[in-house]
Design an enzyme around this catalytic site. Structure first.
Site, mmCIF file in Angstrom:
data_model
loop_
_atom_site.group_PDB
_atom_site.id
_atom_site.type_symbol
_atom_site.label_atom_id
_atom_site.label_comp_id
_atom_site.label_asym_id
_atom_site.label_seq_id
_atom_site.Cartn_x
_atom_site.Cartn_y
_atom_site.Cartn_z
ATOM 1 N N SER A 1 0.839 -1.202 0.000
ATOM 2 C CA SER A 1 0.000 0.000 0.000
ATOM 3 C C SER A 1 0.869 1.245 0.000
ATOM 4 C CB SER A 1 -0.839 -0.036 1.276
ATOM 5 O OG SER A 1 -1.395 1.220 1.538
ATOM 6 N N TYR B 1 -1.616 -1.269 10.856
ATOM 7 C CA TYR B 1 -1.917 -1.814 9.524
ATOM 8 C C TYR B 1 -0.742 -1.551 8.565
ATOM 9 C CZ TYR B 1 -3.564 -1.836 4.718
ATOM 10 O OH TYR B 1 -3.650 -2.044 3.351
ATOM 11 N N LYS C 1 2.206 -4.046 6.517
ATOM 12 C CA LYS C 1 2.568 -4.026 5.089
ATOM 13 C C LYS C 1 4.085 -3.892 4.938
ATOM 14 C CE LYS C 1 -1.413 -4.602 3.360
ATOM 15 N NZ LYS C 1 -1.701 -5.899 2.762
HETATM 16 P P1 NAD Z 1 -10.883 -7.159 1.439
HETATM 17 O O1 NAD Z 1 -11.055 -7.161 2.910
HETATM 18 O O2 NAD Z 1 -12.079 -6.917 0.598
HETATM 19 O O3 NAD Z 1 -10.216 -8.551 0.969
HETATM 20 C C1 NAD Z 1 -9.316 -9.254 1.773
HETATM 21 C C2 NAD Z 1 -9.782 -10.700 1.847
HETATM 22 O O4 NAD Z 1 -8.874 -11.446 2.657
HETATM 23 C C3 NAD Z 1 -11.173 -10.850 2.468
HETATM 24 O O5 NAD Z 1 -12.012 -11.576 1.594
HETATM 25 C C4 NAD Z 1 -10.918 -11.614 3.769
HETATM 26 O O6 NAD Z 1 -11.987 -12.476 4.071
HETATM 27 C C5 NAD Z 1 -9.627 -12.349 3.456
HETATM 28 N N1 NAD Z 1 -8.787 -12.682 4.620
HETATM 29 C C6 NAD Z 1 -8.358 -11.863 5.601
HETATM 30 N N2 NAD Z 1 -7.615 -12.554 6.478
HETATM 31 C C7 NAD Z 1 -7.552 -13.841 6.036
HETATM 32 C C8 NAD Z 1 -6.935 -15.019 6.507
HETATM 33 N N3 NAD Z 1 -6.239 -15.046 7.641
HETATM 34 N N4 NAD Z 1 -7.090 -16.163 5.807
HETATM 35 C C9 NAD Z 1 -7.813 -16.167 4.659
HETATM 36 N N5 NAD Z 1 -8.439 -15.088 4.167
HETATM 37 C C10 NAD Z 1 -8.291 -13.930 4.852
HETATM 38 O O7 NAD Z 1 -9.734 -6.112 1.098
HETATM 39 P P2 NAD Z 1 -9.275 -5.514 -0.311
HETATM 40 O O8 NAD Z 1 -9.661 -4.082 -0.344
HETATM 41 O O9 NAD Z 1 -9.675 -6.407 -1.414
HETATM 42 O O10 NAD Z 1 -7.701 -5.538 -0.104
HETATM 43 C C11 NAD Z 1 -6.919 -6.642 -0.553
HETATM 44 C C12 NAD Z 1 -5.484 -6.415 -0.133
HETATM 45 O O11 NAD Z 1 -5.023 -5.176 -0.656
HETATM 46 C C13 NAD Z 1 -5.292 -6.339 1.390
HETATM 47 O O12 NAD Z 1 -4.072 -6.975 1.711
HETATM 48 C C14 NAD Z 1 -5.201 -4.865 1.644
HETATM 49 O O13 NAD Z 1 -4.443 -4.569 2.803
HETATM 50 C C15 NAD Z 1 -4.502 -4.377 0.379
HETATM 51 N N6 NAD Z 1 -4.761 -2.955 0.093
HETATM 52 C C16 NAD Z 1 -6.056 -2.514 -0.004
HETATM 53 C C17 NAD Z 1 -6.300 -1.160 -0.242
HETATM 54 C C18 NAD Z 1 -7.712 -0.636 -0.321
HETATM 55 O O14 NAD Z 1 -7.900 0.585 -0.199
HETATM 56 N N7 NAD Z 1 -8.721 -1.470 -0.531
HETATM 57 C C19 NAD Z 1 -5.226 -0.268 -0.414
HETATM 58 C C20 NAD Z 1 -3.926 -0.759 -0.331
HETATM 59 C C21 NAD Z 1 -3.703 -2.120 -0.086
HETATM 60 N N1 UFG Z 2 -12.319 11.597 3.713
HETATM 61 C C1 UFG Z 2 -13.318 12.493 4.025
HETATM 62 N N2 UFG Z 2 -14.479 11.978 4.526
HETATM 63 C C2 UFG Z 2 -14.702 10.658 4.708
HETATM 64 C C3 UFG Z 2 -13.659 9.753 4.383
HETATM 65 C C4 UFG Z 2 -12.474 10.254 3.889
HETATM 66 O O1 UFG Z 2 -13.163 13.685 3.872
HETATM 67 O O2 UFG Z 2 -15.793 10.261 5.175
HETATM 68 C C5 UFG Z 2 -11.063 12.109 3.103
HETATM 69 C C6 UFG Z 2 -9.800 11.784 3.883
HETATM 70 O O3 UFG Z 2 -9.552 12.777 4.848
HETATM 71 C C7 UFG Z 2 -8.756 11.746 2.757
HETATM 72 C C8 UFG Z 2 -9.536 11.235 1.552
HETATM 73 O O4 UFG Z 2 -10.910 11.474 1.860
HETATM 74 O O5 UFG Z 2 -8.317 13.046 2.472
HETATM 75 C C9 UFG Z 2 -9.335 9.750 1.292
HETATM 76 O O6 UFG Z 2 -9.605 9.016 2.479
HETATM 77 P P1 UFG Z 2 -9.787 7.423 2.452
HETATM 78 O O7 UFG Z 2 -10.104 7.013 3.858
HETATM 79 O O8 UFG Z 2 -10.742 7.030 1.409
HETATM 80 O O9 UFG Z 2 -8.360 6.891 1.998
HETATM 81 P P2 UFG Z 2 -6.914 7.110 2.650
HETATM 82 O O10 UFG Z 2 -6.063 7.764 1.603
HETATM 83 O O11 UFG Z 2 -6.981 7.771 3.960
HETATM 84 O O12 UFG Z 2 -6.443 5.608 2.907
HETATM 85 C C10 UFG Z 2 -6.587 4.585 1.910
HETATM 86 C C11 UFG Z 2 -6.732 3.240 2.632
HETATM 87 C C12 UFG Z 2 -5.466 2.909 3.369
HETATM 88 C C13 UFG Z 2 -4.304 2.936 2.412
HETATM 89 C C14 UFG Z 2 -4.222 4.275 1.715
HETATM 90 C C15 UFG Z 2 -3.132 4.270 0.662
HETATM 91 O O13 UFG Z 2 -7.820 3.297 3.556
HETATM 92 O O14 UFG Z 2 -5.562 1.612 3.902
HETATM 93 O O15 UFG Z 2 -5.471 4.572 1.072
HETATM 94 O O16 UFG Z 2 -3.309 3.197 -0.190
HETATM 95 F F1 UFG Z 2 -3.161 2.731 3.114
#
Ligand code: NAD
Ligand code: UFG
Length: 337
Positions: free
Chosen positions: A124, A148, A152
């Protein structure tokens, strides 16, 4: 030979499985369904017309992982499984470290045992902490501000150490910026539990009447309109990056890191206005306090992914909002019960 997708029923995993199947790759999913639903498997079949083998299993249970490797020929792994909510990780650090780190160690252990040494890992942009400038390149200093993010960064380091110990490994670390949107069919999308923490799912619920207004967390940041700027990327573009990453692991060994973003930053207000266009009506918002830990601006320099993986984002903010709105309209309660 199959690609094992951990966390494949989750938000990004499910979109990636669709793209893999569309590209005729054999896919196996393992997920413990702690943050997703089994009906996603049917939706994936509806979109692709193809079957995907699903194991309900937990990466914390090494026997669950071994069963998948024993019963199938796994060539490579895309590792999404993990817990991802920043606030929750601050409240429950032991759970986060255990799930994300131990789960990854178990996975790598079994991969090693079965001679499977190709992995694409979901990292991330959070590993850049508070970046000194934007756009952010892969060689920027790394730091974290919450458990979190720490998981990563720790996993990135664990994977690098695995490569140091065994040069046959091929490790592709993808640092995602802000994935949003949904599949254009509206059959799969993001289904956060409870009140969404992230901006887009919250805006979507306001747009369709579930909440009254968006709380904009601060308008005194040093950005073009004072609200926070992020690099939003369509989840399908992100999914496609994983196919390129798998191809890369097939041709080189080593550890490589790639930013997966568009390179363009949008503010909170830009997003609200783009969503208004997508749904054709006004979206109410109120300016409130900054959210602790948030940074002014975060967007990628995606040049390395373009140059080495041959990948770049294709979908613009209009398409991201349109597909998000279509998903929200068709699934107001997500995947339901
Ligand atoms: P998500 O929660 O929708 O998907 C993650 C999946 O992993 C879920 O289906 C959950 O059931 C499964 N899981 C969690 N722990 C497990 C375990 N111990 N064994 C088996 N399954 C398990 O999340 P996502 O948004 O699809 O994110 C996927 C990956 O990308 C994650 O590693 C997350 O940290 C990373 N990521 C997500 C974002 C974002 O904004 N969505 C940003 C950066 C990185
Ligand atoms: N924000 C609002 N109102 C809300 C939610 C968010 O104003 O209700 C603003 C936040 O302050 C920020 C922007 O919208 O300026 C984006 O916020 P998000 O929570 O959607 O995303 P972040 O950039 O804070 O974080 C996301 C994921 C993290 C990841 C990061 C970088 O939640 O896990 O992107 O990948 F690490």
């Amino acid at each position: 030979m199959a690609i094992l997708v951990t966390g494949g029923t989750g938000y990004i995993g499910s979109h990636t499985v669709v793209e893999l199947l569309k590209d005729d790759r054999e896919v196996i999913i393992i997920d413990n369904l702690c943050n997703s639903k089994e009906c996603v498997i049917d939706r994936i079949k509806d979109i692709t017309g193809k079957n995907v083998k699903f194991y309900k299993g937990d990466l914390l249970n090494i026997d669950d992982i071994e069963k998948v490797f024993a019963e199938n020929k796994i060539d490579s792994v895309i590792h999404f499984a993990g817990l991802k909510a920043v606030g929750e990780s601050v409240a429950k650090p032991i759970w986060y470290y255990h799930n994300n780190i131990t789960g990854t160690l178990n996975l790598c252990n079994i991969m090693s045992k079965y001679g499977c040494k190709k992995i694409v890992f979901s990292s991330s942009a959070t590993v850049y902490g508070k970046p000194k400038s934007v756009p952010i390149s892969e060689d920027f200093p790394l730091s974290t501000t919450n458990p979190y993010g720490e998981t990563k960064l720790m996993i990135e380091r664990i994977l690098s150490d695995i490569y140091v110990s065994d040069k046959e490994w091929s490790i592709c670390i993808l640092r995602y910026f802000n994935p949003i949107g949904a599949h254009e069919t509206g059959l799969i999308g993001e289904d956060p539990k409870g009140v969404p923490n992230n901006l887009l799912p919250y805006v979507a619920r306001v747009a369709f009447g579930q909440y009254d207004h968006v709380n904009v967390f601060g308008n005194d940041y040093s950005t073009h309109d004072g609200t926070g700027v992020r690099d939003y990327i369509h989840v399908v573009d992100l999914a496609i990056a994983h196919l390129k990453a798998i191809d890369r692991t097939n041709i080189v060994t080593g550890v490589e890191h790639f930013n997966i973003g568009t390179g363009v930053g949008y503010s909170v207000l830009d997003i609200i206005h783009a969503y208004e266009k997508a749904v054709g009506h006004e979206i109410k918002y109120e300016i409130c306090e900054r959210r602790p830990g948030d940074i002014d601006e975060c967007y990628a320099n995606p040049e390395k992914a373009r140059h080495i993986l041959g990948w770049e984002a294709k979908f613009d903010i209009e398409k991201m909002c349109k597909d998000s709105a279509n998903w929200q309209k068709r699934n107001p309660n997500g995947y339901g019960d």
